[in-house]
Design a protein around this motif. Structure first.
Motif, mmCIF file in Angstrom:
data_model
loop_
_atom_site.group_PDB
_atom_site.id
_atom_site.type_symbol
_atom_site.label_atom_id
_atom_site.label_comp_id
_atom_site.label_asym_id
_atom_site.label_seq_id
_atom_site.Cartn_x
_atom_site.Cartn_y
_atom_site.Cartn_z
ATOM 1 N N HIS A 75 0.329 -5.245 -0.038
ATOM 2 C CA HIS A 75 -0.399 -4.388 -0.979
ATOM 3 C C HIS A 75 -1.430 -5.177 -1.779
ATOM 4 O O HIS A 75 -2.173 -4.599 -2.572
ATOM 5 C CB HIS A 75 0.565 -3.651 -1.910
ATOM 6 C CG HIS A 75 1.237 -4.500 -2.946
ATOM 7 N ND1 HIS A 75 2.184 -5.446 -2.636
ATOM 8 C CD2 HIS A 75 1.099 -4.549 -4.299
ATOM 9 C CE1 HIS A 75 2.603 -6.035 -3.735
ATOM 10 N NE2 HIS A 75 1.965 -5.511 -4.759
ATOM 11 N N ILE A 133 -6.301 -4.040 -0.620
ATOM 12 C CA ILE A 133 -6.475 -2.678 -1.109
ATOM 13 C C ILE A 133 -6.600 -1.672 0.031
ATOM 14 O O ILE A 133 -6.214 -0.510 -0.109
ATOM 15 C CB ILE A 133 -7.704 -2.587 -2.051
ATOM 16 C CG1 ILE A 133 -7.719 -1.248 -2.802
ATOM 17 C CG2 ILE A 133 -8.991 -2.823 -1.279
ATOM 18 C CD1 ILE A 133 -6.537 -1.004 -3.693
ATOM 19 N N ALA A 156 -3.092 -1.030 1.019
ATOM 20 C CA ALA A 156 -2.426 -0.386 -0.115
ATOM 21 C C ALA A 156 -2.780 1.093 -0.213
ATOM 22 O O ALA A 156 -1.914 1.935 -0.491
ATOM 23 C CB ALA A 156 -2.797 -1.103 -1.414
ATOM 24 N N LEU A 157 -4.048 1.415 0.021
ATOM 25 C CA LEU A 157 -4.485 2.805 -0.114
ATOM 26 C C LEU A 157 -4.127 3.651 1.098
ATOM 27 O O LEU A 157 -3.511 4.715 0.965
ATOM 28 C CB LEU A 157 -5.998 2.857 -0.348
ATOM 29 C CG LEU A 157 -6.510 2.397 -1.707
ATOM 30 C CD1 LEU A 157 -8.021 2.582 -1.784
ATOM 31 C CD2 LEU A 157 -5.829 3.153 -2.836
ATOM 32 N N CYS A 178 -2.144 -8.148 -8.439
ATOM 33 C CA CYS A 178 -2.445 -7.110 -7.450
ATOM 34 C C CYS A 178 -2.854 -5.835 -8.181
ATOM 35 O O CYS A 178 -2.000 -5.104 -8.694
ATOM 36 C CB CYS A 178 -1.230 -6.839 -6.559
ATOM 37 S SG CYS A 178 -1.002 -8.040 -5.249
ATOM 38 N N SER A 222 -3.834 -3.170 -7.015
ATOM 39 C CA SER A 222 -3.436 -1.946 -6.322
ATOM 40 C C SER A 222 -2.272 -1.267 -7.038
ATOM 41 O O SER A 222 -2.126 -0.042 -6.973
ATOM 42 C CB SER A 222 -3.047 -2.254 -4.876
ATOM 43 O OG SER A 222 -2.005 -3.214 -4.821
ATOM 44 N N VAL A 254 -3.661 1.034 -9.479
ATOM 45 C CA VAL A 254 -4.183 2.211 -8.775
ATOM 46 C C VAL A 254 -3.047 3.176 -8.474
ATOM 47 O O VAL A 254 -3.166 4.390 -8.683
ATOM 48 C CB VAL A 254 -4.904 1.796 -7.480
ATOM 49 C CG1 VAL A 254 -5.320 3.025 -6.674
ATOM 50 C CG2 VAL A 254 -6.124 0.944 -7.794
ATOM 51 N N TYR A 255 -1.921 2.663 -7.978
ATOM 52 C CA TYR A 255 -0.754 3.503 -7.711
ATOM 53 C C TYR A 255 -0.339 4.259 -8.975
ATOM 54 O O TYR A 255 -0.107 5.472 -8.956
ATOM 55 C CB TYR A 255 0.433 2.640 -7.257
ATOM 56 C CG TYR A 255 0.358 2.089 -5.856
ATOM 57 C CD1 TYR A 255 -0.595 2.521 -4.943
ATOM 58 C CD2 TYR A 255 1.264 1.120 -5.440
ATOM 59 C CE1 TYR A 255 -0.648 2.008 -3.661
ATOM 60 C CE2 TYR A 255 1.223 0.599 -4.155
ATOM 61 C CZ TYR A 255 0.263 1.043 -3.267
ATOM 62 O OH TYR A 255 0.223 0.534 -2.001
#
Length: 302
Positions: free
Chosen positions: A140, A143, A146-147, A181, A183, A186-187
């Motif tokens: 992750h 990105i 991760a996405l 990280c 990401s 973002v989560y």
């Protein structure tokens, strides 16, 4: 009125109103006086049903399931059910890179009375309220993975249980430790109710029971890496998942939504396509890509 509870992180006392804001740290304890907060409340006498219920959608190879009252203890999801109750067949892949299904423990009771006694008097679980979306995600720190190999695939599973995908939800992420990280942020923003790292929950659940109000898992082969014959993102058309994912990402990060075309593209419109380089491309790959680009650019419909 907002109720607050106190937590201790190492030797620092901090005040917060949501467990989702603190579980990112592996070094914290919740004081025994904190159980008055709704987010961290234990099961109360007003609960009418404590048995685990399961609803599943999709074929076994690509299945998603919604669990109501799913328990978690000693790093293991646990189903509590009454002997003879119907449990649908399930085969849940929660990680796009893991070909094996998740294993859930199960305990059966002779009657609901025995199940209730077990829950209230023995386990006394800590409740994790609202909707939780669970998935695992390696790499992750990248990105792209991760996405579209983690978050997107899990969101498609959530869309299957509409309209939950339109409301705030919590993310339970099976991810490794990673300093810096972004990401993870973002989560957290995407869901709206924060992120719980499974490795942190595993530490908390040693000898301690938790109960999820609702938890959805099973993202099967919905990842970007799970290539389809039509080269589209899984669920992108039939569930409108591509648009829903894009719109929620914009909304949760405070961006203005992209403008929707008032009409479909016609044969007179110019279609612009971009090919993104990849370090794994060989010289032959690049030659074939460039040849294809030149052929398309020089194509005339005569």
């Amino acid at each position: 009125m907002m109720l607050f509870f106190m937590i201790k992180i190492k030797n620092i006392t901090t005040q917060t109103s949501s467990i989702s804001n603190i579980v990112n740290s592996p070094n914290f304890t919740i004081s025994k006086e904190s159980l008055t907060n709704e987010t961290n409340s234990t099961v109360t006498s007003s609960d009418k049903k404590l048995e685990t219920k399961i609803q599943c959608i999709g074929p076994l190879y690509n299945q998603s399931c919604l669990f109501t009252n799913l328990y978690y203890v000693d790093s293991t999801f646990t189903i509590l059910t009454i002997n003879g109750s119907y449990i649908p067949e399930y085969y849940l892949r929660t990680d796009a890179f893991n070909l094996w299904p998740i294993v859930l423990s199960k305990r059966e009771f002779d009657s609901y009375f025995h199940l209730e006694i077990f829950v209230r008097n023995i386990t006394n679980p800590r409740r994790i309220p609202y909707v939780t979306l669970y998935f695992g995600q390696p790499w992750h720190h990248n990105i792209g993975h991760a996405l579209f190999d983690g978050l997107y695939a899990a969101y498609v599973a959530l869309i299957r249980f509409s309209p939950r995908h339109l409301h705030p939800f919590r993310i339970l992420a099976g991810i490794s430790e990673c300093d810096g990280c972004w990401s993870e942020d973002v989560y957290s923003r995407f869901g709206g109710l924060g992120i719980i790292k499974q490795l942190v929950l595993n530490k908390l659940s040693k000898g301690r029971w938790y109960i999820f109000d609702e938890i959805i898992m099973g993202s099967g082969t919905f990842c970007q890496r799970c290539t389809q014959s039509n080269l589209q993102l899984p669920g992108g058309v039939e569930l409108d998942a591509s648009r829903l994912f894009r719109d929620r990402m914009y909304q949760q990060h405070g961006f203005i939504h992209s403008v929707t075309r008032p009409k479909y593209r016609t044969s007179h419109d110019i279609l612009r396509a971009y090919v993104i380089d990849n370090k794994r491309f060989t010289e032959n790959d690049r030659k074939e890509i460039n040849d294809a680009i030149n052929e398309i650019n020089n194509y005339t419909n005569r």
